[in-house]
Motif scaffolding. Structure first.
Motif, short mmCIF file in Angstrom:
data_model
loop_
_atom_site.label_atom_id
_atom_site.label_comp_id
_atom_site.label_asym_id
_atom_site.label_seq_id
_atom_site.Cartn_x
_atom_site.Cartn_y
_atom_site.Cartn_z
N LEU A 185 10.90 -7.85 -16.64
CA LEU A 185 11.78 -8.05 -15.51
C LEU A 185 10.99 -8.19 -14.22
CD1 LEU A 185 14.46 -5.35 -16.40
CD2 LEU A 185 14.44 -7.76 -17.00
N VAL A 186 11.26 -9.25 -13.49
CA VAL A 186 10.54 -9.49 -12.25
C VAL A 186 11.54 -9.71 -11.12
CG1 VAL A 186 8.80 -10.92 -11.12
CG2 VAL A 186 8.76 -10.66 -13.60
N PRO A 187 11.56 -8.83 -10.11
CA PRO A 187 12.44 -9.09 -8.96
C PRO A 187 11.95 -10.33 -8.22
CG PRO A 187 11.61 -6.83 -8.94
CD PRO A 187 10.82 -7.58 -9.96
N THR A 188 12.92 -11.17 -7.81
CA THR A 188 12.52 -12.43 -7.18
C THR A 188 11.80 -12.23 -5.85
OG1 THR A 188 14.72 -12.59 -6.22
CG2 THR A 188 14.32 -13.83 -8.25
N SER A 189 11.95 -11.04 -5.25
CA SER A 189 11.27 -10.79 -3.98
C SER A 189 9.75 -10.82 -4.16
CB SER A 189 11.71 -9.44 -3.41
OG SER A 189 11.59 -8.44 -4.40
N GLU A 190 9.30 -10.66 -5.38
CA GLU A 190 7.85 -10.67 -5.64
C GLU A 190 7.22 -12.01 -5.35
OE1 GLU A 190 6.45 -9.26 -9.39
OE2 GLU A 190 7.29 -7.27 -9.05
N PHE A 191 8.01 -13.09 -5.49
CA PHE A 191 7.44 -14.41 -5.20
C PHE A 191 8.27 -15.12 -4.13
CE2 PHE A 191 9.74 -14.26 -9.20
CZ PHE A 191 10.75 -15.18 -9.02
N ASP A 192 8.77 -14.30 -3.20
CA ASP A 192 9.48 -14.83 -2.05
C ASP A 192 10.71 -15.65 -2.47
OD1 ASP A 192 9.79 -14.86 0.62
OD2 ASP A 192 8.47 -16.57 1.01
N HIS A 193 11.30 -15.29 -3.57
CA HIS A 193 12.51 -15.93 -4.11
C HIS A 193 12.34 -17.41 -4.44
CE1 HIS A 193 14.45 -12.24 -2.81
NE2 HIS A 193 13.97 -12.45 -1.61
N ASP A 194 11.12 -17.87 -4.46
CA ASP A 194 10.88 -19.30 -4.69
C ASP A 194 10.07 -19.49 -5.97
OD1 ASP A 194 10.41 -21.96 -4.60
OD2 ASP A 194 9.52 -21.98 -2.59
N LEU A 195 10.70 -20.10 -6.95
CA LEU A 195 10.01 -20.25 -8.24
C LEU A 195 8.79 -21.16 -8.17
CD1 LEU A 195 12.98 -20.47 -10.75
CD2 LEU A 195 11.27 -18.67 -10.62
N THR A 196 8.75 -22.04 -7.16
CA THR A 196 7.57 -22.90 -7.06
C THR A 196 6.33 -22.11 -6.62
OG1 THR A 196 8.26 -23.53 -4.85
CG2 THR A 196 8.82 -25.03 -6.64
N ASN A 197 6.56 -20.92 -6.03
CA ASN A 197 5.42 -20.07 -5.70
C ASN A 197 4.83 -19.46 -6.97
OD1 ASN A 197 5.51 -20.43 -2.98
ND2 ASN A 197 6.82 -18.65 -2.61
N ARG A 198 5.70 -19.16 -7.90
CA ARG A 198 5.26 -18.48 -9.11
C ARG A 198 4.72 -19.47 -10.14
NH1 ARG A 198 5.74 -13.37 -11.15
NH2 ARG A 198 5.90 -13.21 -13.40
N TYR A 199 5.36 -20.63 -10.19
CA TYR A 199 4.93 -21.64 -11.17
C TYR A 199 4.64 -22.95 -10.44
CZ TYR A 199 7.50 -18.29 -14.00
OH TYR A 199 7.97 -17.14 -14.56
N PRO A 200 3.54 -23.01 -9.70
CA PRO A 200 3.26 -24.24 -8.94
C PRO A 200 3.00 -25.41 -9.90
CG PRO A 200 1.68 -22.48 -8.42
CD PRO A 200 2.47 -22.03 -9.60
N GLY A 201 3.61 -26.53 -9.57
CA GLY A 201 3.36 -27.73 -10.36
C GLY A 201 4.00 -27.75 -11.72
N LYS A 202 4.98 -26.88 -11.94
CA LYS A 202 5.63 -26.84 -13.25
C LYS A 202 7.14 -27.10 -13.09
CE LYS A 202 2.36 -25.27 -16.11
NZ LYS A 202 1.91 -26.07 -17.24
N GLU A 203 7.70 -27.73 -14.11
CA GLU A 203 9.16 -27.83 -14.16
C GLU A 203 9.68 -26.49 -14.66
OE1 GLU A 203 10.95 -30.60 -13.61
OE2 GLU A 203 9.74 -32.35 -14.06
#
Lengths: 249, 94
Positions: A185-203
């Motif tokens: 479980l990962v709270p979205t606040s960990e990556f600033d609520h932006d999935l592109t921060n967590r998975y750059p360059g990925k769909e």
């Protein structure tokens, strides 16, 4: 029919918590949420007798403000709906009367916070009053609402797919709440609520996990989150038992 | 909680559940719909200001010759079991 629930805490403090519940139906989740807001009784000042009020506010304005001060609520069974606890306040200006100035006749019922301003008193102004606190539900008045900011969201599962085409500009992908990634479980606040921060360059593909809800619960200090949740569940259970008995007759 | 049957037949029951609101009614309705022999379950509630029937009325329709009142009782038991299970799971995690 036996129900299988699974609870897991994501964040946990006395007054604020986030926890995941698996295997819960939307109807039941909403019942608990509603019960936390409106059906768990808390103490709050309901009647005020003013001895002296030479402040700039009317008695009834101050009475409302006193009523909104969160008070700690005694353990279940200690009090019934008709019991009252008397609190008194005596402040002379120049000073600000705070919730911490309230003197309670019962150790179990105290202001939950010491720093709620009630009124600012100037020279020669004085506030002296006696107040009765009663136990009641949020349904009757918001001052009796123990749960503030109570809600839930679906747990969201993120699936990482292919790379984004090389020359395409990636759009931001905002999600709020908690995501599940390989069972973690990962709270979205960990990556600033932006999935592109967590998975750059990925769909990425996001989907709701069925019957898994992340509750966010905050209390006003009347009791702990644990207490609020168990009391809310108790209140639904009490009604189910009452119905069961009523139908059997 | 005051119960008053407003309509009743072999496979259909309308019952007024006094003093309850969406908090409990929706949980109960959800439990009824999970019941195998219940073909339809719903409740109707009107706002306070509507001046008419403001207490919720629960309507249950069953199949297979099951008494709707029995289904209601089983649903109440089901809700109770759910709350017990939830409390246990919560306390285990807490």
């Amino acid at each position: 029919m036996t129900e299988e629930y699974d609870v897991e805490f994501v964040e946990r403090e006395d007054r604020k918590a986030r926890f995941l519940v698996r295997g819960v139906t939307p109807a039941f989740a909403n019942g608990i949420r509603r019960a936390m807001i409106a059906d768990v009784p808390t103490m709050a000042i309901d009647t005020v007798r003013f001895v002296e009020n030479s402040s700039v506010m009317f008695d009834e304005q101050l009475a409302l403000r006193l009523g909104l001060v969160p008070l700690t609520t005694p353990p279940e069974g200690e009090f019934t709906e008709d019991d009252t606890v008397t609190l008194s306040i005596d402040v002379e200006g120049p000073a600000t009367a705070y919730s911490g100035d309230l003197v309670s006749s019962d150790d179990l019922v105290q202001p939950a916070d010491e720093n709620v301003p009630i009124i600012e008193l100037k020279d020669d102004q004085r506030l002296e009053a006696e107040a009765d606190a009663v136990l009641n539900r949020g349904k009757d008045h918001a001052k009796h609402q123990g749960g503030v900011a109570v809600g839930y969201r679906h747990l969201q599962r993120v699936e990482v797919g292919d790379d984004v085409p090389e020359f395409e500009e990636q759009e931001r992908r905002i999600v709020r709440g908690v995501i599940e990634e390989d069972g973690e479980l990962v709270p979205t606040s960990e990556f600033d609520h932006d999935l592109t921060n967590r998975y750059p360059g990925k769909e990425v593909r996001v989907e709701d996990v069925p019957n898994a809800f992340v509750f966010h619960v905050e209390t006003d200090g009347s009791f702990t989150v644990d207490e609020l949740v168990t009391r809310a569940v108790d209140s639904i259970e009490a009604r189910a038992i009452e119905l069961e008995e009523a139908v059997q007759l | 909680m005051e119960l008053r049957v407003t309509e009743s037949s072999d496979d259909e029951l309308s019952i007024e559940i006094g003093g309850e609101d969406h908090t409990f009614m929706n949980v109960l309705k959800g439990a009824l719909l999970e019941h195998d022999d219940v073909s339809a379950a719903t409740y109707d509630m009107n706002p306070e200001q509507s001046g008419g029937q403001t207490e919720p009325i629960l309507t249950i329709k069953t199949e297979g010759g099951v008494d709707p009142l029995d289904a209601l009782e089983e649903a109440a038991v089901n809700v109770r079991e759910k709350t017990t299970a939830f409390r246990e799971a919560f306390e285990a995690a807490a």
